[in-house]
Design a protein around this motif. Structure first.
Motif: not given
Length: 124
Positions: A26, A31-32
């Motif tokens: 992630e 995605q962060w």
């Protein structure tokens, strides 16, 4: 010589578990996102407060311990406590606390380090 840390993609790298693999995927997959500064400050303040509260709670809690020792050691302990004007349990607690915090000093070793091992005035 310390070992160089391994990273995903390095030969020999292994994830600790599936959760670690998912987190790394992630993060690397963007995605962060970063928090806005004011929100980050808020969460940092809460984390600091939680840490302070945890440390305060740990520092004030006590736990019971039972030990066995020879009668001679117990008598010597009680005599030492009496000379110090303390209950013997308090003396034991103090000695153990000094030991666990690295403040219990062996006098012979201290004399060696200070270079006063043979001097009579150092034996007081």
């Amino acid at each position: 010589m310390s070992k160089k840390p391994l990273y995903p993609g390095d030969r020999g790298f292994q994830y600790l578990d599936d959760e670690e693999k998912q987190l790394i995927d992630e993060i690397e997959g963007s995605q962060w996102t970063s928090l806005p500064a004011d929100e980050l400050e808020f969460h940092e303040a809460r984390a600091h407060e939680a840490a302070r509260n945890t440390l305060a709670e740990i520092g004030t809690k006590s736990e019971r311990m039972n030990i066995r020792m020879t009668l001679a050691d117990m008598e010597a302990l009680k005599a030492a406590a009496e000379r110090e004007g303390l209950p013997y349990q308090s003396l034991v607690t103090s000695v153990l606390h000094k030991f666990t915090t690295g403040r219990l000093v062996d006098l012979d070793e201290a004399r060696k380090v200070l270079g006063v091992e043979g001097r009579p005035e150092a034996r007081r």
